[in-house]
Each structure stands twice: as C-alpha cells, then as structure tokens.
Motif scaffolding. Structure first.
Motif, PDB file in Angstrom:
ATOM      1  N   THR A  83     -32.419  14.131  30.922  1.00 17.79           N
ATOM      2  CA  THR A  83     -32.948  12.882  31.465  1.00 17.79           C
ATOM      3  C   THR A  83     -32.160  12.462  32.697  1.00 17.79           C
ATOM      4  OG1 THR A  83     -33.520  12.209  29.229  1.00 17.79           O
ATOM      5  CG2 THR A  83     -33.541  10.510  30.895  1.00 17.79           C
ATOM      6  N   ASN A  84     -32.870  12.059  33.721  1.00 17.79           N
ATOM      7  CA  ASN A  84     -32.239  11.627  34.962  1.00 17.79           C
ATOM      8  C   ASN A  84     -32.082  10.103  34.922  1.00 17.79           C
ATOM      9  OD1 ASN A  84     -31.355  11.166  37.531  1.00 17.79           O
ATOM     10  ND2 ASN A  84     -32.945  12.378  38.524  1.00 17.79           N
ATOM     11  N   PHE A  85     -30.983   9.657  34.354  1.00 15.11           N
ATOM     12  CA  PHE A  85     -30.752   8.230  34.187  1.00 15.11           C
ATOM     13  C   PHE A  85     -30.606   7.503  35.515  1.00 15.11           C
ATOM     14  CE2 PHE A  85     -29.254   9.878  30.070  1.00 15.11           C
ATOM     15  CZ  PHE A  85     -30.097   9.155  29.240  1.00 15.11           C
ATOM     16  N   ALA A  86     -30.041   8.165  36.513  1.00 19.75           N
ATOM     17  CA  ALA A  86     -29.866   7.536  37.821  1.00 19.75           C
ATOM     18  C   ALA A  86     -31.226   7.215  38.439  1.00 19.75           C
ATOM     19  CB  ALA A  86     -29.068   8.439  38.742  1.00 19.75           C
ATOM     20  N   TYR A  87     -32.175   8.129  38.286  1.00 15.73           N
ATOM     21  CA  TYR A  87     -33.521   7.899  38.818  1.00 15.73           C
ATOM     22  C   TYR A  87     -34.175   6.722  38.102  1.00 15.73           C
ATOM     23  CZ  TYR A  87     -38.450   8.564  39.829  1.00 15.73           C
ATOM     24  OH  TYR A  87     -39.753   8.360  40.209  1.00 15.73           O
ATOM     25  N   GLU A  88     -34.076   6.703  36.781  1.00 16.86           N
ATOM     26  CA  GLU A  88     -34.676   5.617  35.997  1.00 16.86           C
ATOM     27  C   GLU A  88     -34.053   4.271  36.362  1.00 16.86           C
ATOM     28  OE1 GLU A  88     -34.335   6.677  31.898  1.00 16.86           O
ATOM     29  OE2 GLU A  88     -35.657   8.405  32.122  1.00 16.86           O
ATOM     30  N   LYS A  89     -32.733   4.256  36.536  1.00 15.54           N
ATOM     31  CA  LYS A  89     -32.048   3.022  36.902  1.00 15.54           C
ATOM     32  C   LYS A  89     -32.518   2.546  38.277  1.00 15.54           C
ATOM     33  CE  LYS A  89     -27.512   0.976  37.618  1.00 15.54           C
ATOM     34  NZ  LYS A  89     -26.079   1.198  37.675  1.00 15.54           N
ATOM     35  N   ARG A  90     -32.641   3.473  39.203  1.00 15.63           N
ATOM     36  CA  ARG A  90     -33.097   3.129  40.557  1.00 15.63           C
ATOM     37  C   ARG A  90     -34.515   2.551  40.517  1.00 15.63           C
ATOM     38  NH1 ARG A  90     -32.260   1.026  45.293  1.00 15.63           N
ATOM     39  NH2 ARG A  90     -33.433   2.002  46.945  1.00 15.63           N
ATOM     40  N   GLN A  91     -35.370   3.123  39.702  1.00 17.06           N
ATOM     41  CA  GLN A  91     -36.742   2.620  39.581  1.00 17.06           C
ATOM     42  C   GLN A  91     -36.760   1.214  39.005  1.00 17.06           C
ATOM     43  OE1 GLN A  91     -39.453   4.226  40.900  1.00 17.06           O
ATOM     44  NE2 GLN A  91     -37.784   5.504  41.661  1.00 17.06           N
ATOM     45  N   ARG A  92     -35.908   0.954  38.006  1.00 15.12           N
ATOM     46  CA  ARG A  92     -35.814  -0.397  37.430  1.00 15.12           C
ATOM     47  C   ARG A  92     -35.310  -1.387  38.479  1.00 15.12           C
ATOM     48  NH1 ARG A  92     -33.528   2.383  33.045  1.00 15.12           N
ATOM     49  NH2 ARG A  92     -31.463   1.670  33.671  1.00 15.12           N
ATOM     50  N   GLU A  93     -34.310  -0.971  39.261  1.00 20.06           N
ATOM     51  CA  GLU A  93     -33.763  -1.838  40.302  1.00 20.06           C
ATOM     52  C   GLU A  93     -34.814  -2.144  41.365  1.00 20.06           C
ATOM     53  OE1 GLU A  93     -30.365   0.299  41.690  1.00 20.06           O
ATOM     54  OE2 GLU A  93     -29.106  -0.368  40.031  1.00 20.06           O
ATOM     55  N   LEU A  94     -35.588  -1.137  41.758  1.00 24.27           N
ATOM     56  CA  LEU A  94     -36.635  -1.355  42.749  1.00 24.27           C
ATOM     57  C   LEU A  94     -37.702  -2.309  42.213  1.00 24.27           C
ATOM     58  CD1 LEU A  94     -37.102   2.249  44.180  1.00 24.27           C
ATOM     59  CD2 LEU A  94     -36.121   0.267  45.344  1.00 24.27           C
ATOM     60  N   GLU A  95     -38.046  -2.174  40.947  1.00 22.38           N
ATOM     61  CA  GLU A  95     -39.028  -3.057  40.330  1.00 22.38           C
ATOM     62  C   GLU A  95     -38.520  -4.494  40.283  1.00 22.38           C
ATOM     63  OE1 GLU A  95     -42.587  -4.200  38.906  1.00 22.38           O
ATOM     64  OE2 GLU A  95     -42.065  -2.176  39.580  1.00 22.38           O
ATOM     65  N   LYS A  96     -37.251  -4.669  39.926  1.00 22.42           N
ATOM     66  CA  LYS A  96     -36.655  -6.011  39.911  1.00 22.42           C
ATOM     67  C   LYS A  96     -36.657  -6.619  41.301  1.00 22.42           C
ATOM     68  CE  LYS A  96     -33.456  -5.519  36.052  1.00 22.42           C
ATOM     69  NZ  LYS A  96     -32.039  -5.521  35.668  1.00 22.42           N
TER      70      LYS A  96
END
Length: 58
Positions: free
Chosen positions: A4-17
């Motif tokens: 799992t690419n946690f950095a990618y998922e975190k970045r997507q959450r940050e962009l959504e916020k």
C-alpha cells in the motif's frame, strides 16, 4: 500482494481537505459580498434541499 502506498493516500486526503477548505472560503466570501445569497441558502436548508454540493456522490 502489492504494498500500500500510504504517502499517495495521505496526499489525496490532503488535497481533498484543501479543496473542501477552498470551497468553504469561496462560499463565505460570496456571502460576505452578496448578503442576498445568504437568504437563498437558508431557504434551501429550510426546504431540506442541499445547495448542490453533494451532487457528485451519485
């Protein structure tokens, strides 16, 4: 199994916020500049109709 690419998922959450916050700030600025729009928004809420922001969920 793929890692799992946690950095990618975190970045997507940050962009959504960030997107959500910008939308909120934009709506606040519109209401500040056009007080008449606030009354329309309250009427939509009273009718139980969302302001159209959740239309993407369908």
């Amino acid at each position: 199994m793929a890692k799992t690419n946690f950095a990618y998922e975190k970045r997507q959450r940050e962009l959504e916020k960030k997107k959500k916050q910008e939308e909120k700030n934009r709506r606040k600025a519109e209401l500040k500049n056009n007080p008449g729009l606030a009354e329309e928004g309250e009427a939509d809420i009273a009718d139980g109709e969302p302001s159209g922001l959740a239309a993407d969920d369908e």
